[in-house]
Every structure is written in structure tokens, then in C-alpha cells.
Design a protein around this motif. Sequence first.
Motif, PDB file in Angstrom:
ATOM      1  N   VAL A   1     -79.154 -13.235  -4.379  1.00  0.00           N
ATOM      2  CA  VAL A   1     -79.944 -12.768  -3.221  1.00  0.00           C
ATOM      3  C   VAL A   1     -81.247 -12.389  -3.530  1.00  0.00           C
ATOM      4  CG1 VAL A   1     -79.927 -11.464  -1.014  1.00  0.00           C
ATOM      5  CG2 VAL A   1     -77.912 -12.699  -1.916  1.00  0.00           C
ATOM      6  N   ILE A   2     -82.135 -12.728  -3.055  1.00  0.00           N
ATOM      7  CA  ILE A   2     -83.768 -12.371  -3.615  1.00  0.00           C
ATOM      8  C   ILE A   2     -84.412 -11.891  -2.285  1.00  0.00           C
ATOM      9  CG2 ILE A   2     -85.939 -12.819  -4.890  1.00  0.00           C
ATOM     10  CD1 ILE A   2     -84.184 -15.267  -6.135  1.00  0.00           C
ATOM     11  N   SER A   3     -84.957 -10.535  -2.460  1.00  0.00           N
ATOM     12  CA  SER A   3     -85.766 -10.206  -1.096  1.00  0.00           C
ATOM     13  C   SER A   3     -87.373 -10.561  -1.390  1.00  0.00           C
ATOM     14  CB  SER A   3     -85.637  -8.648  -0.953  1.00  0.00           C
ATOM     15  OG  SER A   3     -84.486  -8.259  -0.677  1.00  0.00           O
TER      16      SER A   3
ATOM     17  N   VAL B   1     -85.117 -18.867 -11.500  1.00  0.00           N
ATOM     18  CA  VAL B   1     -85.197 -19.163  -9.747  1.00  0.00           C
ATOM     19  C   VAL B   1     -85.938 -17.705  -9.358  1.00  0.00           C
ATOM     20  CG1 VAL B   1     -83.657 -18.917  -7.771  1.00  0.00           C
ATOM     21  CG2 VAL B   1     -83.250 -20.657  -9.334  1.00  0.00           C
ATOM     22  N   ARG B   2     -85.678 -16.598  -9.867  1.00  0.00           N
ATOM     23  CA  ARG B   2     -86.114 -15.367  -9.517  1.00  0.00           C
ATOM     24  C   ARG B   2     -87.706 -15.058  -9.669  1.00  0.00           C
ATOM     25  NH1 ARG B   2     -82.296 -11.523  -7.902  1.00  0.00           N
ATOM     26  NH2 ARG B   2     -83.716 -10.084  -8.023  1.00  0.00           N
ATOM     27  N   ALA B   3     -88.050 -15.945 -10.733  1.00  0.00           N
ATOM     28  CA  ALA B   3     -89.443 -15.968 -10.772  1.00  0.00           C
ATOM     29  C   ALA B   3     -90.403 -16.913 -10.080  1.00  0.00           C
ATOM     30  CB  ALA B   3     -89.860 -16.318 -12.246  1.00  0.00           C
ATOM     31  N   TYR B   4     -89.803 -17.940  -9.740  1.00  0.00           N
ATOM     32  CA  TYR B   4     -90.444 -18.859  -8.791  1.00  0.00           C
ATOM     33  C   TYR B   4     -90.251 -18.623  -7.383  1.00  0.00           C
ATOM     34  CZ  TYR B   4     -90.226 -22.147 -12.907  1.00  0.00           C
ATOM     35  OH  TYR B   4     -90.496 -22.564 -14.135  1.00  0.00           O
ATOM     36  N   ALA B   5     -89.488 -17.963  -6.914  1.00  0.00           N
ATOM     37  CA  ALA B   5     -89.130 -17.338  -5.725  1.00  0.00           C
ATOM     38  C   ALA B   5     -90.256 -16.263  -5.187  1.00  0.00           C
ATOM     39  CB  ALA B   5     -87.908 -16.810  -5.459  1.00  0.00           C
ATOM     40  N   ARG B   6     -90.738 -15.512  -6.362  1.00  0.00           N
ATOM     41  CA  ARG B   6     -92.012 -14.851  -6.212  1.00  0.00           C
ATOM     42  C   ARG B   6     -93.129 -15.386  -5.727  1.00  0.00           C
ATOM     43  NH1 ARG B   6     -88.429 -10.508  -5.215  1.00  0.00           N
ATOM     44  NH2 ARG B   6     -87.243 -10.000  -7.343  1.00  0.00           N
ATOM     45  N   LEU B   7     -93.251 -16.725  -5.942  1.00  0.00           N
ATOM     46  CA  LEU B   7     -94.408 -17.247  -5.694  1.00  0.00           C
ATOM     47  C   LEU B   7     -94.522 -17.828  -4.327  1.00  0.00           C
ATOM     48  CD1 LEU B   7     -94.409 -19.466  -8.830  1.00  0.00           C
ATOM     49  CD2 LEU B   7     -95.655 -17.425  -8.724  1.00  0.00           C
ATOM     50  N   ASP B   8     -93.449 -17.459  -3.570  1.00  0.00           N
ATOM     51  CA  ASP B   8     -93.577 -18.109  -2.156  1.00  0.00           C
ATOM     52  C   ASP B   8     -93.423 -19.432  -1.834  1.00  0.00           C
ATOM     53  OD1 ASP B   8     -92.948 -15.382  -0.932  1.00  0.00           O
ATOM     54  OD2 ASP B   8     -95.047 -14.918  -1.060  1.00  0.00           O
TER      55      ASP B   8
ATOM     56  N   VAL C   1     -89.810 -25.214  -5.322  1.00  0.00           N
ATOM     57  CA  VAL C   1     -88.817 -24.548  -6.351  1.00  0.00           C
ATOM     58  C   VAL C   1     -87.742 -25.451  -7.091  1.00  0.00           C
ATOM     59  CG1 VAL C   1     -87.290 -22.650  -6.270  1.00  0.00           C
ATOM     60  CG2 VAL C   1     -89.165 -22.185  -5.077  1.00  0.00           C
ATOM     61  N   MET C   2     -87.329 -26.252  -6.408  1.00  0.00           N
ATOM     62  CA  MET C   2     -86.360 -27.175  -7.088  1.00  0.00           C
ATOM     63  C   MET C   2     -87.044 -28.019  -8.269  1.00  0.00           C
ATOM     64  SD  MET C   2     -82.885 -26.915  -5.760  1.00  0.00           S
ATOM     65  CE  MET C   2     -83.534 -25.152  -6.044  1.00  0.00           C
ATOM     66  N   SER C   3     -88.116 -28.768  -7.785  1.00  0.00           N
ATOM     67  CA  SER C   3     -88.849 -29.314  -8.718  1.00  0.00           C
ATOM     68  C   SER C   3     -89.237 -28.639 -10.168  1.00  0.00           C
ATOM     69  CB  SER C   3     -90.148 -29.886  -8.293  1.00  0.00           C
ATOM     70  OG  SER C   3     -89.916 -30.622  -7.093  1.00  0.00           O
ATOM     71  N   LEU C   4     -89.657 -27.285  -9.778  1.00  0.00           N
ATOM     72  CA  LEU C   4     -90.096 -26.324 -11.199  1.00  0.00           C
ATOM     73  C   LEU C   4     -88.671 -26.086 -11.696  1.00  0.00           C
ATOM     74  CD1 LEU C   4     -92.386 -23.890  -9.419  1.00  0.00           C
ATOM     75  CD2 LEU C   4     -92.873 -25.762 -10.952  1.00  0.00           C
ATOM     76  N   LEU C   5     -87.728 -25.853 -11.014  1.00  0.00           N
ATOM     77  CA  LEU C   5     -86.417 -25.617 -11.923  1.00  0.00           C
ATOM     78  C   LEU C   5     -85.839 -26.968 -12.409  1.00  0.00           C
ATOM     79  CD1 LEU C   5     -84.193 -23.478  -9.192  1.00  0.00           C
ATOM     80  CD2 LEU C   5     -85.098 -22.870 -11.544  1.00  0.00           C
ATOM     81  N   ASP C   6     -86.214 -28.116 -11.923  1.00  0.00           N
ATOM     82  CA  ASP C   6     -85.708 -29.444 -12.623  1.00  0.00           C
ATOM     83  C   ASP C   6     -86.432 -29.387 -14.059  1.00  0.00           C
ATOM     84  OD1 ASP C   6     -84.698 -31.803 -13.070  1.00  0.00           O
ATOM     85  OD2 ASP C   6     -86.515 -32.696 -12.399  1.00  0.00           O
ATOM     86  N   ALA C   7     -87.687 -29.038 -13.995  1.00  0.00           N
ATOM     87  CA  ALA C   7     -88.608 -29.154 -15.316  1.00  0.00           C
ATOM     88  C   ALA C   7     -88.058 -28.282 -16.278  1.00  0.00           C
ATOM     89  CB  ALA C   7     -90.173 -29.030 -14.916  1.00  0.00           C
ATOM     90  N   ILE C   8     -87.839 -26.844 -15.932  1.00  0.00           N
ATOM     91  CA  ILE C   8     -87.483 -25.850 -16.853  1.00  0.00           C
ATOM     92  C   ILE C   8     -85.986 -26.312 -17.345  1.00  0.00           C
ATOM     93  CG2 ILE C   8     -86.481 -24.367 -15.242  1.00  0.00           C
ATOM     94  CD1 ILE C   8     -88.697 -23.313 -17.963  1.00  0.00           C
ATOM     95  N   ALA C   9     -85.181 -26.804 -16.474  1.00  0.00           N
ATOM     96  CA  ALA C   9     -83.831 -27.221 -16.901  1.00  0.00           C
ATOM     97  C   ALA C   9     -83.773 -28.264 -18.017  1.00  0.00           C
ATOM     98  CB  ALA C   9     -82.812 -27.827 -15.886  1.00  0.00           C
ATOM     99  N   VAL C  10     -84.740 -29.239 -18.084  1.00  0.00           N
ATOM    100  CA  VAL C  10     -84.793 -30.044 -19.270  1.00  0.00           C
ATOM    101  C   VAL C  10     -85.326 -29.445 -20.352  1.00  0.00           C
ATOM    102  CG1 VAL C  10     -86.387 -32.019 -19.991  1.00  0.00           C
ATOM    103  CG2 VAL C  10     -85.522 -31.945 -17.460  1.00  0.00           C
ATOM    104  N   GLU C  11     -86.040 -28.507 -20.354  1.00  0.00           N
ATOM    105  CA  GLU C  11     -86.731 -27.713 -21.541  1.00  0.00           C
ATOM    106  C   GLU C  11     -85.539 -26.796 -22.154  1.00  0.00           C
ATOM    107  OE1 GLU C  11     -90.015 -25.753 -20.627  1.00  0.00           O
ATOM    108  OE2 GLU C  11     -91.387 -27.167 -19.903  1.00  0.00           O
TER     109      GLU C  11
END
Length: 446
Positions: free
Chosen positions: A229-231, A262-269, A275-285
Amino acid sequence: MRWSARLTGAPWRVAPPQDDPVPALPGQRDPLGPTGLVGPEQLLDLHELYDLCDVLGRLPAPVVITYGARHRLGYANDAYRELFGSRHAGLPADEALPELTELGLPSLLDQVLRSGRGRSVKARSITDPSGRQRCFNVSCVPLHSNERTGTRDGQPPAVGVLVFAAEVTDQVHAAARLREAERRQREAAVTLQRSLLPQELDQPAELQVAATYQPGGADAAVGGDWYDVISLRGGRTALVIGDVMGRGLRAAAVMGQLRTAVRAYARLDLPPHQVMSLLDAIAVEIDANQIATCLYAVYDPPPAAGLGYAHTGTLTYASAGHLPLMLRGPDGTVLQGEQQNGPPLGTGGGTHTSHTLRLLPGTTGVLYTDGLVERRDQDIDLGLDRLAHTLGGAMGSPKEVCARLLRAMGVTAEHDDDVAVLAFRLPGPADENPLDTEVDSDLGQV
């Protein structure tokens, strides 16, 4: 000149004529007959060839023979006497063979004698005279009478039992060490898993939240389930649930890295689908061979004052191959989220879509991993239907909802899979208008 390998004094070998058959070389002498076949005229008593007691006496494993209803001692080989000491023939087993009672064999001997069929038990432990704990696999074989009277299914009645014990102490200890190593590894994975999950959830003023994580039983390796849960700015709250495929420390480590991302990308609003697309790329790495499912949602509370839709908040979410979220309206109506998902994280491509719902005050929502609804012996749709039915009657705070869902879905400490559940509730009266699940035309879908 041609040399020969003929030994001194040995006759010259002469090749047989071509029209004469080549005589067969005599084989090793067979005590049962020159042809190796036992016919009626060649049948021999094996006792003329072998002494049975001598054969049993040479075996390195303990052997004992009992006879009669009280299993009187008839014979004990050298290995048996070396292990348990000398024994007196003719005495009942409860007097002459107390070690059989320690091994739990008296009832087994009775079964063998009555049925005429062999029985066996594994890894029975016993303390030898030196005080050492030893383990044996024990086989009990019936010894039949030569009389043909009282036969059962053509088999003479059993008059005695041959007990053969094979020591497996080293194997049992090795198995125990392996189980202990697996237990320690599992405890390490569980500790890592729990340390990577949030120790305390953010508690936004506009939303009540609670979560629970239940690792699988002792026979199930720890997986990569997580929640968060991220404020966010503007009073918004991000809700995340995910599941890394696979088990053990590796899955837990990948989970921790994805949760941090996820916590880092969530701060980007960013909208959920980005966010899912960015997570997909980082998961491959992180690990090209490891995939994960994830659902990312952002709750935007209503303004402090207003009419109509101003009293409703919005929930915008995107899913990467994850199970649909479930919402319970103030009137008890249960809605499953949009089934159209993007591909799991780590697949390196695909399109993710954001969906938006308007929620009335008093709405309860649940995000969960597959361990809550998936069972090996049934279709997952049955689990989803059962969850929806349970959620429809689940009242109370998010913490109470989590506990009730785990009980109703049969999740215990011995469950065969990890389970993570994240529940949230919008404050408000429980008797307002039904849940409005329509997507506002101004918001649309991305």
C-alpha cells in the motif's frame, strides 16, 4: 616357417571335417543336472546341496524363525544373536524375543500367520544393548506346512514366520538431515519473504486497508507472493498485489526487487498501465527466466464536498496476468474486475490497459493471489465463485474480511501454496445506493 603356440607335450589341434558338426564345449558343472534343467527324474532335494541354517547363518542381516500361535523361537542366526544377544529356542516371542515387541511386530506376526501372506514395515527404530538407536526395515514371510490338509486357495497353512531385518540406520539419518536442511532453507525463505513485505501498511485517511500473508505448509516451498500500500500525492493511494512464479529463495528475492521497483514507479504518478510496462521491462532485466503476475490500482478519493458523483471515489487499475480484483458494494453485490489482462511481467512485450471504476462509500475490495482460490482437484472458476459468494457476506473491517476469507476458503497452516490477501474499504454508511460499476465516459479506458 610358421610358429605355433602349442604347449610342450600337447597334441596338435586338427580342424574337424566340414561335414561333421562342431561339438559344443562343456559348460560349468550344474549340480542340478547336466542340462541345467530339472526334470522329474533329475529332481534333487536342495538340502543335499545346501544347509538352510548355514545359509541363513551367513547372512549379515538379522534373521529369526518363529513357529506356532505364540511365535516360539525356532532359530536365530549369528547376526541376530550378535545384535540382541543369545536367545533360548522354544520360548514364546514375548519371553525370548522382547525386541520384536519394541519393534511393534507381534500383531504383524499374527497377521502373517493367519493370512499366509507376507508383511513388511519400514524404518522401525530400536535401541541395541550398547544403547545405540538403530533402524530396520523388517519383512515377515510365512513358512508353510508340507501337509496338504487345511489348505487355503491351494496353499498349505502357515505354521511359522521368518523375520528378516535390513538395517537402514544410515539412510534414516541421511533423510532426517535432508529434512532438517530443507526446514532451515524454508525458514530462511519465509524470513526473507516476510522481511521484504511491508511491516506496517500505510493507513490513508480516505481508505481502510489490511493485508495478510500465509506461507504454504511444511511440504510447500515458499513462493513470491507480495502486496503493498503506497500513499501518493493528492490523497491518492496505490494498492499492489503480485505473485512471482516459482518457489524458494530465488522467487522471494525477485519479489523483493519488483516490490521496490513498484514503489519507485508509483511516485512518478503514472497511470497503472504505464507502471505495468515499466515493471515488465525491469522484470526481464532481473531474471529473464522468471515471470510474475501483478495488479496495480490507484484509488482517488472524492472531493471533500459536492453532489452526485462527488460522493464517489475512482479506482483505476491495470493487471499483468493477475486474477481479477473483487468488489463488494454497500448492498452486498459482488463485482469482479475487468477480465481483460495484459501479459505477465517478464515476458518482454505486450500491451497493458488501465480500467476505471467509480466506487460508492462503504465499498469493500479484495486483491489476492492464486493460492486463495486455486485447488489442484478443481477448476479455478469454482474457486472464484466461492470467493465471490464469501465476499458477499463478509462484513466488518478489512482485517476481519481477510480473516474470514482465509477461513472460508480453507487456508490453513498446512495449505499447499502461499496466499496473500489485501483488503480495502471506503468509509461510509453500508445502506447507500448499489455499487455503480459503469465507466464514466469522461474518464474512459486508456
